[in-house]
Design a protein around this motif. Structure first.
Motif, mmCIF file in Angstrom:
data_model
loop_
_atom_site.group_PDB
_atom_site.id
_atom_site.type_symbol
_atom_site.label_atom_id
_atom_site.label_comp_id
_atom_site.label_asym_id
_atom_site.label_seq_id
_atom_site.Cartn_x
_atom_site.Cartn_y
_atom_site.Cartn_z
ATOM 1 N N ARG A 1 -30.782 -23.970 61.456
ATOM 2 C CA ARG A 1 -32.125 -24.606 61.171
ATOM 3 C C ARG A 1 -33.408 -23.847 61.686
ATOM 4 N NH1 ARG A 1 -32.993 -27.986 65.348
ATOM 5 N NH2 ARG A 1 -31.200 -28.505 66.294
ATOM 6 N N ALA A 2 -34.641 -23.501 61.031
ATOM 7 C CA ALA A 2 -35.849 -23.184 61.512
ATOM 8 C C ALA A 2 -36.723 -23.629 60.586
ATOM 9 C CB ALA A 2 -35.695 -21.696 61.445
ATOM 10 N N ALA A 3 -37.369 -24.625 60.939
ATOM 11 C CA ALA A 3 -38.581 -25.211 60.238
ATOM 12 C C ALA A 3 -39.630 -24.452 60.434
ATOM 13 C CB ALA A 3 -38.625 -26.663 60.497
ATOM 14 N N VAL A 4 -40.284 -23.891 59.326
ATOM 15 C CA VAL A 4 -41.535 -23.037 59.052
ATOM 16 C C VAL A 4 -42.405 -24.073 58.141
ATOM 17 C CG1 VAL A 4 -42.628 -21.137 58.500
ATOM 18 C CG2 VAL A 4 -40.169 -21.119 59.254
ATOM 19 N N GLY A 5 -43.747 -24.249 58.555
ATOM 20 C CA GLY A 5 -44.674 -24.881 57.726
ATOM 21 C C GLY A 5 -45.084 -23.828 56.588
ATOM 22 N N GLY A 6 -46.068 -24.453 55.798
ATOM 23 C CA GLY A 6 -46.492 -23.683 54.762
ATOM 24 C C GLY A 6 -47.853 -24.358 54.242
ATOM 25 N N PRO A 7 -48.392 -24.056 53.174
ATOM 26 C CA PRO A 7 -49.635 -24.380 52.746
ATOM 27 C C PRO A 7 -49.722 -25.599 51.871
ATOM 28 C CG PRO A 7 -48.857 -22.522 51.188
ATOM 29 C CD PRO A 7 -48.035 -22.835 52.550
ATOM 30 N N ILE A 8 -50.804 -26.215 52.036
ATOM 31 C CA ILE A 8 -50.892 -27.622 51.009
ATOM 32 C C ILE A 8 -51.650 -27.261 49.957
ATOM 33 C CG2 ILE A 8 -51.636 -29.961 50.900
ATOM 34 C CD1 ILE A 8 -51.131 -28.445 54.059
ATOM 35 N N PHE A 9 -50.958 -27.341 48.591
ATOM 36 C CA PHE A 9 -51.818 -27.060 47.352
ATOM 37 C C PHE A 9 -52.988 -27.814 47.014
ATOM 38 C CE2 PHE A 9 -52.425 -27.239 42.755
ATOM 39 C CZ PHE A 9 -52.987 -25.866 42.410
ATOM 40 N N ARG A 10 -54.051 -27.286 47.044
ATOM 41 C CA ARG A 10 -55.129 -28.107 46.414
ATOM 42 C C ARG A 10 -55.937 -27.253 45.284
ATOM 43 N NH1 ARG A 10 -54.550 -33.462 47.434
ATOM 44 N NH2 ARG A 10 -54.247 -33.492 49.664
ATOM 45 N N ARG A 11 -56.183 -27.888 44.240
ATOM 46 C CA ARG A 11 -56.631 -27.170 43.028
ATOM 47 C C ARG A 11 -58.342 -26.508 43.513
ATOM 48 N NH1 ARG A 11 -59.109 -24.206 40.326
ATOM 49 N NH2 ARG A 11 -58.905 -23.569 38.281
ATOM 50 N N ALA A 12 -58.907 -27.629 44.143
ATOM 51 C CA ALA A 12 -60.250 -27.070 44.682
ATOM 52 C C ALA A 12 -60.296 -26.056 45.491
ATOM 53 C CB ALA A 12 -61.070 -28.254 45.005
ATOM 54 N N ASP A 13 -59.369 -25.469 45.958
ATOM 55 C CA ASP A 13 -59.300 -24.313 46.960
ATOM 56 C C ASP A 13 -59.350 -23.022 46.144
ATOM 57 O OD1 ASP A 13 -58.973 -25.869 48.998
ATOM 58 O OD2 ASP A 13 -56.681 -25.381 49.283
ATOM 59 N N GLU B 1 -50.374 -30.734 43.036
ATOM 60 C CA GLU B 1 -51.583 -31.298 43.785
ATOM 61 C C GLU B 1 -51.294 -31.986 45.143
ATOM 62 O OE1 GLU B 1 -55.644 -31.629 44.857
ATOM 63 O OE2 GLU B 1 -54.720 -30.435 43.333
ATOM 64 N N GLY B 2 -51.619 -31.645 46.160
ATOM 65 C CA GLY B 2 -51.364 -32.532 47.341
ATOM 66 C C GLY B 2 -50.038 -31.941 47.755
ATOM 67 N N LYS B 3 -49.217 -31.301 47.383
ATOM 68 C CA LYS B 3 -47.824 -31.149 48.023
ATOM 69 C C LYS B 3 -47.751 -29.972 48.926
ATOM 70 C CE LYS B 3 -44.809 -32.478 43.709
ATOM 71 N NZ LYS B 3 -45.718 -33.391 43.341
ATOM 72 N N TRP B 4 -46.957 -30.389 49.775
ATOM 73 C CA TRP B 4 -46.808 -29.354 51.053
ATOM 74 C C TRP B 4 -45.441 -28.487 50.890
ATOM 75 C CZ3 TRP B 4 -45.455 -31.184 56.606
ATOM 76 C CH2 TRP B 4 -45.382 -29.945 57.412
ATOM 77 N N LEU B 5 -45.766 -27.176 50.615
ATOM 78 C CA LEU B 5 -44.681 -26.464 50.578
ATOM 79 C C LEU B 5 -44.271 -25.820 51.846
ATOM 80 C CD1 LEU B 5 -46.344 -24.026 47.639
ATOM 81 C CD2 LEU B 5 -44.534 -25.895 47.560
ATOM 82 N N VAL B 6 -42.837 -26.173 52.066
ATOM 83 C CA VAL B 6 -42.329 -25.873 53.495
ATOM 84 C C VAL B 6 -41.231 -24.946 53.371
ATOM 85 C CG1 VAL B 6 -43.197 -27.891 54.600
ATOM 86 C CG2 VAL B 6 -40.949 -27.862 53.528
ATOM 87 N N VAL B 7 -41.022 -24.023 54.357
ATOM 88 C CA VAL B 7 -39.794 -23.174 54.294
ATOM 89 C C VAL B 7 -38.889 -23.363 55.573
ATOM 90 C CG1 VAL B 7 -39.298 -20.791 55.045
ATOM 91 C CG2 VAL B 7 -40.919 -21.318 53.372
ATOM 92 N N ASP B 8 -37.723 -23.345 55.306
ATOM 93 C CA ASP B 8 -36.202 -23.112 56.627
ATOM 94 C C ASP B 8 -35.950 -21.715 56.395
ATOM 95 O OD1 ASP B 8 -34.026 -22.872 57.638
ATOM 96 O OD2 ASP B 8 -34.353 -24.962 58.351
ATOM 97 N N TYR B 9 -36.486 -20.955 57.680
ATOM 98 C CA TYR B 9 -36.162 -19.443 57.762
ATOM 99 C C TYR B 9 -34.629 -19.215 57.848
ATOM 100 C CZ TYR B 9 -36.120 -15.202 60.639
ATOM 101 O OH TYR B 9 -35.501 -13.981 61.220
ATOM 102 N N VAL B 10 -33.730 -19.870 58.281
ATOM 103 C CA VAL B 10 -32.500 -20.042 58.492
ATOM 104 C C VAL B 10 -31.660 -20.360 57.040
ATOM 105 C CG1 VAL B 10 -30.338 -20.435 59.809
ATOM 106 C CG2 VAL B 10 -32.281 -19.818 60.865
ATOM 107 N N ARG B 11 -32.022 -21.383 56.349
ATOM 108 C CA ARG B 11 -31.471 -21.934 55.500
ATOM 109 C C ARG B 11 -31.860 -21.242 54.088
ATOM 110 N NH1 ARG B 11 -30.444 -28.268 57.006
ATOM 111 N NH2 ARG B 11 -29.796 -27.820 59.305
ATOM 112 N N ASN B 12 -33.041 -20.536 54.147
ATOM 113 C CA ASN B 12 -33.599 -19.873 52.903
ATOM 114 C C ASN B 12 -33.711 -20.493 51.746
ATOM 115 O OD1 ASN B 12 -33.008 -17.010 54.028
ATOM 116 N ND2 ASN B 12 -30.658 -17.307 54.041
#
Length: 757
Positions: A183-195, A209-220
């Motif tokens: 496991r290797a938890a990597v954060g990511g961007p939060i989508f906002r249309r106003a950006d 809208e408002g969802k947080w996109l996150v990644v795991d580097y090892v689990r792909n």
């Protein structure tokens, strides 16, 4: 596939980091602390420690972070988001503390996120009493106290804040979708249309809208996390573009047009930037085209196929085939999905297919077919021995035959038969690529060329031409023949350096494994060498595979047995009917008999893996998952050994199960009985001292690291009565496994002779 699709990197990959910052809403937290000229910091408001708190730096916003990775700020709420890499412990340790967890955290306010006293959802470790050398009571998340004599800061800390999401090595009962394994938890961007600008071309839909996109580097994987309006609770986790396959995703960013750019670190020089676009409208068909024959005598009857052509909107497609002679003349047209064309006149023909959906969106593909010259038929047969594997010091008998419809009798000297040993090994697909090589050309560099295709080597070096760095021929001439030259060059390739060929330093390549770096080094040493051409063989004879060499230098990967032997038979005809000569080849690839699980020809769902730097990383996550190796010659093979682990390093979350070896299919005949592999019993908890006896320091109930000689031994299956060329499947089962359980780590499959269990 949905309206989101992964595409190739853009022409300007730096677009992943737009130079024009999008507009953002007010950000109430956190506030950047800029140092003063005297190197002190002004205290930002709303931090967890009031200004003037003794023994504390005033600029702290969050504390208790173990390894924060990829920070993002929600432009609407101002909340800080990040991934957190946790410790390695694979299971809870009685009296010591919990297993390790990775976390995704949201700081809605300044605060203490717990480490090293707490992990996950404020699971507490036990305080260690240095005066008695004992683990004592667990820390209190409501009132954490740091009593260490080495503590130079606060003794009483702010209350600990729990993670938003926490998941261990094993499957998460809360979020089984997150899978299991490394496991290797990597954060990511939060989508906002106003950006994004109002006229941005491909902004994601309101669903995100408002969802947080996150990644795991090892689990792909990439997940979309839906939170409540206060970002304090997870409402839903779902895969993001699950049809896309990522390799070590390490960062994400939205571009100015709304596209999501994903940075994949990769392994062995295959890192890249991918772009995910949102297509809100109709999608064009994706066309695949094939023919059953690419050349043949005229008249040539060719069956054409559109199999594999898809329309992701599930529209009914209209097909249009056009077969055009390159020399001029009328074209043939067909409107069925899989027509048959007859090419009456000798010459080359262009075959094109266009698929059109009801909205007029089109996709197309084409190929080239030659009529008038039947390709030669070349066959390399093994008359004694195994045609899948080599065993050091053994031999096989072979015979080559060649026929050609137009040429008639073929003189023996016109058929070229060669053999060579490729130290880096070859895959079956690379062996097929070797059919296109000239007989005198070596195939030993196919692996190196594939590695360089994904690296920056060609930007600085040419084979014969000096560029930023020296030509490969120059390097080969300088070091060829020196002891341990390839080991030295492999270390330089990985570590980088300068001073040997001028003032320009070579950048390091830390993503290359030692084996890959050695493969590149041997390629460089071979450029310009006169003694590396394949060995010529007669049309019929015996080929002996040499005994393995001992490892040389300090690189144990350099063992000859790890390579492959490649035999090739090639004939070029004399052409016919004005059509150019055609070349046909047959190849025989003899691999070393221990195969990696990720090299299987068939890999079922329920498995996860990523290229590693030597550690086992192939995980079985589902009962009934399997891997299959097709076209395996079982001649002389007595048994199949399967390496499976339920413990490795500190990973101890695997539940085990049974291992089966079957022929022809995952449900085919069994080779022997299934073998059960179960984890060892957990250690006994510490016993309280006897009445009247002083307390004793408990033995550590945590499992030791499992490495080297502690690893579980492979399980072996007899091949009684199994002969000929068959497909071999390894099936893993545990009917009691839950949806988030991990059964095994798989290390390899070995085909053995003279070692019947």
């Amino acid at each position: 596939d949905g309206p989101l699709r992964a595409t190739a990197p853009p022409a300007a990959p730096h677009a992943a980091h737009p130079t024009t910052a999008p507009p953002h809403a007010h950000r109430p937290h956190p506030q950047r602390s800029r140092p003063r000229p005297d190197a002190t910091h002004p205290p930002p408001p709303r931090n967890p420690l009031p200004p003037g708190t003794p023994t504390t730096p005033p600029e702290i916003y969050t504390m208790g972070n173990r390894n924060a990775w990829r920070l993002s700020i929600d432009s609407r709420t101002g909340y800080l988001h990040w991934g957190e890499i946790g410790p390695d412990a694979g299971r809870d340790s009685v009296g010591v503390g919990p297993m390790g967890y990775d976390e995704f955290n949201v700081a809605r306010q300044a605060g203490n996120f717990g480490w090293p006293m707490f992990i996950g959802y404020n699971r507490a470790y036990h305080r260690y009493d240095y005066s008695t050398d004992r683990d004592v009571e667990p820390f209190d998340p409501a009132r954490p106290v740091n009593p260490s004599p080495n503590n130079s800061g606060l003794r009483e800390l702010p209350p600990a804040l729990p993670a938003l999401i926490a998941y261990p090595y094993g499957g998460s009962e809360e979020y089984p979708l997150l899978s299991s394994g490394g496991r290797a938890a990597v954060g990511g961007p939060i989508f906002r249309r106003a950006d994004f600008r109002p006229d941005a071309a491909r902004v994601f839909p309101a669903y995100y809208e408002g969802k947080w996109l996150v990644v795991d580097y090892v689990r792909n994987w990439i997940m979309a996390v839906t939170m409540d309006p206060g970002s304090s609770r997870v409402l839903r986790i779902e895969p993001f573009v699950p049809s896309a396959k990522y390799l070590n995703p390490i960062d994400m960013a939205f571009g100015p047009e709304g596209d999501l750019y994903v940075v994949e670190y990769g392994q062995g020089g295959v890192g890249k930037i991918s772009k995910v676009e949102y297509n809100a409208g109709n999608r064009a068909p994706r066309v695949t085209i094939a023919a059953d024959r690419m050349a043949g005598a005229a008249p040539l009857r060719v069956s054409l196929s559109s199999e594999g052509t898809v329309d992701h909107d599930r529209d009914v497609l209209r097909y249009e085939w056009v077969v055009t002679p390159e020399a001029g003349g009328p074209a043939q047209r067909f409107e069925t999905a899989d027509p048959t064309a007859t090419l009456a006149r000798p010459g080359a023909y262009r075959v094109a297919l266009t698929a059109t959906d009801p909205s007029g969106a089109r996709g197309s593909a084409e190929l080239r077919v030659v009529a008038g010259n039947e390709p030669p038929r070349v066959t390399l047969n093994v008359t004694r021995g195994n045609r899948s594997f080599y065993f050091p010091g053994s031999s096989l008998d072979y015979r080559v035959t060649a026929t050609d419809r137009e040429d008639g009798a073929i003189a023996p000297g016109q058929v070229k038969v060669t053999a060579e040993f490729v130290p880096s090994g070859l895959t079956p697909s690379q062996a097929r690529e070797a059919r296109a090589l000239a007989p005198e050309a070596s195939a030993r560099n196919l692996q190196a060329i594939a590695i360089m295709a994904g690296s920056d080597c060609r930007a600085c070096h040419g084979e014969e031409t000096r560029m930023v760095g020296p030509a490969f021929r120059e390097v080969g001439q300088k070091y060829r023949g020196q002891p341990s030259a390839s080991e030295y060059l492999a270390r330089r390739i990985i570590a980088g350096g300068g001073g040997v060929w001028g003032t320009t330093a070579m950048p390091p390549h830390p993503t290359l494994t030692p084996v890959e770096a050695t493969t590149l080094a041997e390629y460089v040493l071979s450029v310009g060498a006169a003694d590396l051409a394949p060995r010529m063989l007669p049309l019929q004879g015996t080929y002996t595979t040499p005994a393995p060499q001992e490892p040389r230098g300090d690189n144990p990967a350099r063992v000859t047995q790890l390579g492959s032997h490649l035999l090739r038979a090639t004939y070029t005809d004399r052409g016919a009917n004005g059509v150019a000569p055609l070349t046909s080849s047959d190849v025989l690839l003899l691999r070393q008999p221990r195969l990696a699980p990720e090299d299987a020809d068939v890999i079922s769902p329920g498995t996860t893996f990523a290229p590693s730097r030597g550690d086992p990383g192939f995980v079985i996550n589902r009962s009934g998952a399997y891997i299959g190796f097709t076209g395996i010659d079982l001649t002389g093979i007595d048994s199949v050994a399967v390496g499976v682990l339920t413990r490795f390093y500190t990973w101890s979350h695997f539940i085990g199960g049974t291992v089966e070896v079957r022929l022809d299919s995952p449900t085919g005949p069994l080779l022997g009985a299934p073998i059960s592999v179960t984890p060892p019993a957990p250690p006994a908890p510490p016993q309280p001292p006897a009445a009247g006896q002083p307390p004793r320091a408990p033995t550590n109930p945590a499992r030791p690291m499992v490495l080297g000689g502690n690893l579980e031994k492979p399980v072996s299956f007899p091949l009684v009565g199994a002969i000929g060329t068959r497909d071999v499947y390894v099936v893993f089962r545990n009917p009691e496994a839950g949806p988030a359980a991990s059964l095994f780590l798989v290390t390899g499959i070995e085909f053995k002779r003279g070692a019947r269990p």
